[in-house]
Scaffold this motif. Structure first.
Motif, PDB file in Angstrom:
ATOM      1  N   ARG A 155     -26.838  29.271  15.920  1.00 62.32           N
ATOM      2  CA  ARG A 155     -25.632  29.725  16.621  1.00 62.32           C
ATOM      3  C   ARG A 155     -24.740  30.483  15.641  1.00 62.32           C
ATOM      4  NH1 ARG A 155     -26.401  24.832  19.405  1.00 62.32           N
ATOM      5  NH2 ARG A 155     -26.407  25.089  21.657  1.00 62.32           N
ATOM      6  N   THR A 156     -24.759  30.055  14.388  1.00 61.85           N
ATOM      7  CA  THR A 156     -23.962  30.741  13.369  1.00 61.85           C
ATOM      8  C   THR A 156     -24.386  32.195  13.257  1.00 61.85           C
ATOM      9  OG1 THR A 156     -23.729  28.670  12.118  1.00 61.85           O
ATOM     10  CG2 THR A 156     -23.283  30.722  10.935  1.00 61.85           C
ATOM     11  N   THR A 184     -19.427  26.950  12.033  1.00 64.27           N
ATOM     12  CA  THR A 184     -19.777  26.420  13.352  1.00 64.27           C
ATOM     13  C   THR A 184     -20.184  24.970  13.197  1.00 64.27           C
ATOM     14  OG1 THR A 184     -22.101  27.079  13.136  1.00 64.27           O
ATOM     15  CG2 THR A 184     -20.619  28.675  14.175  1.00 64.27           C
ATOM     16  N   VAL A 231     -15.809  27.318  14.869  1.00 62.08           N
ATOM     17  CA  VAL A 231     -16.201  27.500  16.264  1.00 62.08           C
ATOM     18  C   VAL A 231     -17.128  26.361  16.673  1.00 62.08           C
ATOM     19  CG1 VAL A 231     -17.349  29.033  17.919  1.00 62.08           C
ATOM     20  CG2 VAL A 231     -16.043  30.006  16.008  1.00 62.08           C
ATOM     21  N   ASP A 265     -20.063  24.609  18.510  1.00 63.72           N
ATOM     22  CA  ASP A 265     -21.369  25.082  18.978  1.00 63.72           C
ATOM     23  C   ASP A 265     -21.375  25.345  20.476  1.00 63.72           C
ATOM     24  OD1 ASP A 265     -22.497  24.958  16.448  1.00 63.72           O
ATOM     25  OD2 ASP A 265     -23.415  22.993  16.771  1.00 63.72           O
TER      26      ASP A 265
END
Length: 186
Positions: A16-17, A108, A140, A142
């Motif tokens: 996701r990063t 993240t 942020v 996930d």
């Protein structure tokens, strides 16, 4: 405009990063910057773990840092700190690899319990590497990063708005690194 190195410190191929960084890279590109993505996971493990600063891929990565006007660094948070993979990469760079650079730190993770990792774990190392200006970073969750059916990345609207402001602030702070002055021929 400026050259931006966008570094993902995630060891995951489905990170996701990295997705978040590539999403933000598009905004920087739309603002006229030349963005170069670097996924630390693609560097040879033996070079990172063996601290082989002469390995061609490590030399190439160090050159990318040197050539960049600004650096966006993203990492997943593990055990309240940035990833060991990112640590391994940063350890192989010259002490002042971020001198004269503007830096945007991002992280993240799955829980807001790790939100301070940007300021208490990542920011100090970036500062010690000589960053000229570190813009406010952001953590942020996930669950605020999703993959659409068409394969593109979506970010929760409130988070997207905050990240947009931070990326714009980073973009405004970028200063192209001047080319070395040519010696007068004599």
């Amino acid at each position: 405009m400026a050259t931006v190195l966008s570094v993902s410190g995630s060891p995951s191929a489905t990170s996701r990063t990295a997705r978040l960084l590539r999403h933000l890279d598009a905004r920087l590109t739309a603002q006229g910057h030349h963005v170069i993505p670097l996924d630390a996971r693609t560097l040879p493990a033996e070079a990172l773990l063996g601290a082989d600063t002469s390995h061609p891929e490590v030399v190439r990565a160090a050159a990318l840092f040197h050539q960049a006007d600004g650096v966006v660094i993203g990492t997943p948070v593990y055990k309240a700190a940035y990833s060991g993979l990112l640590k391994s990469l940063l350890d192989l760079l010259p002490q002042y690899a971020l001198a004269d650079k503007t830096v945007l730190p991002l992280a993240t993770g799955g829980s807001t319990a790790h939100a301070l990792a940007v300021d208490y774990a990542l920011r100090p190392v970036l500062s010690s590497m000589g960053a000229l200006h570190i813009v406010p970073g952001w953590f942020v969750l996930d669950r605020h990063i999703t993959v659409r059916e068409d394969g593109t990345t979506a970010v929760e609207p409130g988070t997207e708005a905050i990240l947009g402001r931070l990326v714009d602030q980073f973009s405004a702070a970028l200063r192209p690194v001047p080319a070395p002055a040519l010696a007068a021929a004599g």
